[in-house]
Design a protein around this motif. Sequence first.
Motif, PDB file in Angstrom:
ATOM      1  N   MET A  54       0.844  -1.190   0.000  1.00 33.09           N
ATOM      2  CA  MET A  54       0.000   0.000   0.000  1.00 33.09           C
ATOM      3  C   MET A  54       0.887   1.251   0.000  1.00 33.09           C
ATOM      4  N   SER A  69       3.123  -0.873  10.675  1.00 37.18           N
ATOM      5  CA  SER A  69       2.503  -1.723   9.650  1.00 37.18           C
ATOM      6  C   SER A  69       3.466  -2.741   9.054  1.00 37.18           C
ATOM      7  N   ASN A 127      -8.327   1.879   2.270  1.00 38.47           N
ATOM      8  CA  ASN A 127      -7.775   1.104   1.157  1.00 38.47           C
ATOM      9  C   ASN A 127      -8.733  -0.003   0.718  1.00 38.47           C
ATOM     10  N   ASN A 128      -9.565  -0.475   1.646  1.00 35.22           N
ATOM     11  CA  ASN A 128     -10.542  -1.524   1.346  1.00 35.22           C
ATOM     12  C   ASN A 128     -11.900  -0.966   0.911  1.00 35.22           C
ATOM     13  N   ARG A 157      -6.004   1.291   6.383  1.00 35.22           N
ATOM     14  CA  ARG A 157      -6.362  -0.014   5.809  1.00 35.22           C
ATOM     15  C   ARG A 157      -7.843  -0.057   5.416  1.00 35.22           C
ATOM     16  N   LEU A 196       2.338  -6.362   8.766  1.00 33.22           N
ATOM     17  CA  LEU A 196       1.104  -6.642   8.034  1.00 33.22           C
ATOM     18  C   LEU A 196       1.415  -7.349   6.707  1.00 33.22           C
ATOM     19  N   ASP A 197       0.396  -8.033   6.169  1.00 31.61           N
ATOM     20  CA  ASP A 197       0.566  -8.682   4.865  1.00 31.61           C
ATOM     21  C   ASP A 197       0.855  -7.662   3.771  1.00 31.61           C
ATOM     22  N   ASP A 198       0.273  -6.474   3.926  1.00 28.02           N
ATOM     23  CA  ASP A 198       0.484  -5.392   2.952  1.00 28.02           C
ATOM     24  C   ASP A 198       1.003  -4.163   3.696  1.00 28.02           C
ATOM     25  N   ILE A 224       2.475  -0.595   4.824  1.00 23.37           N
ATOM     26  CA  ILE A 224       2.248   0.731   4.256  1.00 23.37           C
ATOM     27  C   ILE A 224       3.598   1.380   3.959  1.00 23.37           C
ATOM     28  N   ILE A 279      -3.376   3.454  11.440  1.00 24.77           N
ATOM     29  CA  ILE A 279      -3.156   2.302  10.570  1.00 24.77           C
ATOM     30  C   ILE A 279      -4.467   1.575  10.259  1.00 24.77           C
ATOM     31  N   PRO A 280      -5.333   1.291  11.249  1.00 28.48           N
ATOM     32  CA  PRO A 280      -6.637   0.694  10.911  1.00 28.48           C
ATOM     33  C   PRO A 280      -7.448   1.558   9.955  1.00 28.48           C
TER      34      PRO A 280
END
Length: 212
Positions: free
Chosen positions: A1, A24, A122-123, A119, A27-29, A31, A115-116
Amino acid sequence: MKLMIVDDDALVTSGLKTIIEMGSKELDDPIKIIAVGHDGQEAINLYNNNEIDIILMDIRMPVMNGLEAGKELLQLDPQVKIIYLTTFQEDEYIIEALRIGSKGYLLKTDYQSLIPAIRAVNNGHRVFGDEIIAKLPQFIDSSPHRSTLDPLTNTENQLVHWLAQGLSNKEIAEKMHFSQGTIRNYLSVILEKLNLRDRTQLVIYYYKHLSE
């Protein structure tokens, strides 16, 4: 991201960069901070020259403020995702941020939500700090056009839900398997039924009545 930070205070941008990248990294993605700007005009220039998913931007800045920059960016690219991060809770700022199509409005004191929130945007969601959500109902309650709010049908509720997530008419049409013309007609009916002026008030209505 990929994220751009825009704030006229270099200490703030440095601190935000550290908080977001460190917070972040697991995280899987993760930032990544792709660019840092210090005024609205610089934000526009940087966005045009970099691949950026989300802009985290202050409001009061020299040369061009964040709201003016956001409006111009959204005219250049209606898909741009802007989160305002500011110290200001003035009603006119919040209303304008909603009106131009920003995806979020947070206060700088709410660092743990950064951060939440990024994310979530982004979703495809919108995000507001608790203090901002508490203000939303008064924007409808104080409207001279407000009358008793009629309940919406399930289809109308679903449409307003997608609108509040920041989707365009085209995107809502794809989600609901309708034509764009049908979505426009539904929106006109909903606005008339609720006696609201525009899409901004409809988003506020959603957060007051439908989001829980």
